[in-house]
Enzyme design. Structure first.
Site, PDB file in Angstrom:
ATOM      1  CB  THR A  91      -0.950   0.005   1.211  1.00 59.06           C
ATOM      2  OG1 THR A  91      -1.788  -1.152   1.131  1.00 59.06           O
ATOM      3  CG2 THR A  91      -1.804   1.253   1.237  1.00 59.06           C
ATOM      4  CE  LYS A 173      -5.298  -0.456   4.177  1.00 63.98           C
ATOM      5  NZ  LYS A 173      -4.491  -1.322   3.287  1.00 63.98           N
TER       6      LYS A 173
END
Length: 557
Positions: A91, A173
């Site tokens: 990510t 996130k």
């Protein structure tokens, strides 16, 4: 008679002069209407869908409505052969690479977290202990982009517009918001679950939340999504995914089987544990809601100076990790995400204007099918069990060098050596790297092993070593880089993961849509670092400072 002729001559001259003036005016208007070498959409929207494989676009195509994924594909440009050109595919590096147009070798985000060999400590890609949390009493807001070593396309937009262009980034996130926002974002917001269920930020951006964010948090919109997760459509129509009840999927707490409906006490409880929403499609819903609130409250796309809204949909990653590529849950998550995209596009049409914004959609990495499932289908796959290999490796170190302490850290499929200890033994770093690489390559679990010396001395142009080299940063990466056999992962036997240089982790969608974008598709190879230069070329601004990608010419009008 002579007076009549002169009169006619005067009329002719007047008409001729009028025609000439008209032609001159037309030429002036034509010159003013000449196309500029750039376009100025009122808003650029960047969408990153966490852990979206390319085939999710095609596998579930017949279930999608006309206003989401299909609208982007049919009215925009579809890059069908788009890949990450580096590893690890995770990510943090994914978001950094999309927005910098560079690879970890340049931008420095070599993982979600990594071993900081200078300080002998762990480093988190967005972590920053010098900052304070804003909107929460926890440490969840102690974040900034300070570890990203180059600019982003969002930074370049801010510089290009003398800081008048507004940049706001939103994600569940923290790293999905912090890294796309770049170093100069007006704001980056992420979701603090736990018992709070609030959108928060960092002192890097502001000293307190804006009034509209406080008001949104106080509205408790998030509580509307503390509800059972049921399928959007009749589950019997989900023939594109495996059986609902199988041994390849994880469980929510209190569940006995990984089956619909998911209605655990924490999903239904309105007062605590909002963290669980992240692992349902409702995490994407609250992301859309908050992003649209930011769009309206900050009046983005309301003037002639281009703004940038960066959105990352994170829940698809949580769901993929829990349930896997072939699950009913993944299918339902993408059908619901399709509705979120439709909602987003309709609001953009309304608030900014159809044809007045430019949008791209991609992912930060792909994912592997659950190896246990693949094994049952007689496909080569399996699991790396550390306890089966590392004791043998430690014994080799003791036998060869008299100590296993030459290895300081093992993470992200890399080994970090203790250079001082090696020098004290009067050994060469290169020779030790080669010796250890040769030993590791003899283990049947590894497909390829490379040394830092090879990464620094050679220039690879294709294949796995090319991908590894793009992910290798001399100041931050390890001494030895290991690649497991295709189909093998170090992970529990339920759910999917990612991170490798294999094609199932690198092949992700790339869609462009809106102002300045051609309609069409291509199977020509494109790479993630091409995105930022493409948007930069579209806007006529400087490329990010570390960009190594090139504009995708076929995408631009």
């Amino acid at each position: 008679m002579k007076r009549k002729i002169n009169f006619l001559f005067l009329i002719g001259c007047t008409l001729a002069l009028g025609i000439n003036l008209s032609n001159a005016q037309n030429r002036t208007n034509s010159n003013n209407a000449e196309p500029k070498p750039f376009v100025t959409p009122k808003l650029v929207v960047g969408i990153v869908v966490d852990q979206m494989r390319y085939d999710y676009l095609t596998r579930f195509w017949n279930h999608y409505g006309e206003g989401g994924f299909k609208r982007l594909v049919n009215e925009g440009f579809n890059c069908k052969n788009n890949h990450f050109n580096y590893a690890p595919t995770s990510t943090g590096p994914g978001h950094a690479s999309v927005y910098t147009g560079a690879t970890p070798s340049t931008h420095g985000i070599i993982g979600n977290g990594w071993y900081d060999k200078e300080n002998n400590a762990s480093a988190y890609c967005a972590g920053d202990d010098t900052q304070t949390s804003v909107g929460t009493l926890s440490n969840a807001g102690k974040m900034s982009p300070h570890r990203m070593m180059v600019t982003t396309m969002t930074d370049q937009l801010r510089l290009h517009t003398q800081m008048r262009g507004k940049v706001i980034a939103v994600a569940i996130k923290d790293r999905g918001a912090v890294l796309p926002g770049g170093h100069t974002a007006n704001a980056a917001y992420w979701f603090s679950g736990s018992h709070e269920g609030n959108w928060i930020t960092s002192s890097y951006y502001m000293s307190e939340l804006p009034r509209w964010v406080k008001k949104y948090n106080e509205s408790r919109d998030v509580e509307n999504y503390k509800k059972p997760w049921t399928t959007l459509k009749n589950i019997r129509t989900y023939v594109e995914s495996g059986p609902d009840d199988n041994e390849y999927e994880g469980l929510f707490e209190t569940e006995i089987t990984p089956t619909f409906p998911h209605s655990t006490p924490n999903l239904l409880h309105k007062k605590a544990d909002f963290e669980i929403i992240k692992s349902t499609p409702y995490g994407n819903s609250i992301t859309t809601n908050f992003a649209l609130e930011a769009l309206k409250a900050e009046e983005m796309g309301k003037d002639e100076v281009t703004d940038f809204l960066a959105i990352s949909y994170s829940s698809t990653d949580y769901i993929g990790h829990k349930y896997g590529v072939n699950s009913k849950e993944i299918q339902d998550a993408y059908l619901r995400l399709d509705l979120e995209l439709e909602k987003l596009l309709k609001e953009l049409d309304k608030e900014v204007g159809e044809g007045e914004y430019t949008l791209f959609l991609t992912s930060d990495h792909g994912a592997i099918n659950v190896p246990a499932y693949l094994e049952d289908q007689k496909i080569p796959a399996g699991y790396f069990v550390r306890s089966l290999y590392f004791p043998k490796f430690r014994e080799f170190l003791k036998f060869k060098y008299g100590s296993a302490e030459l290895v300081k850290n093992t993470s992200n499929n890399q080994i970090f050596l203790d250079h001082k200890a090696i020098q004290n033994l009067e050994l060469g770093i290169k020779e030790v790297q080669e010796s250890l690489a040769e030993e590791l390559l003899s283990y049947d679990i590894y497909d390829k092993v490379y040394t830092a010396y090879q990464m620094q001395q050679n220039e690879y142009t294709h294949g796995i070593p090319y991908i590894l080299q793009n992910g290798y940063n001399p100041n931050r990466s390890g001494d030895i880089l290991m690649v497991l056999n295709p189909g093998f992962i170090e992970y529990p036997k339920t759910g999917s993961t990612h991170g490798s240089p294999q094609i199932y982790d690198t092949h992700v969608p790339l869609l462009f849509y809106g102002k300045g974008i051609r309609k069409g598709s291509s199977v020509a190879r494109t790479e993630i670092p091409d995105i930022a230069p493409t948007i930069s070329a579209l806007l006529g601004m400087a490329f990010p400072s570390g960009a190594s990608g090139t504009p995708i010419e076929m995408v631009l009008e």
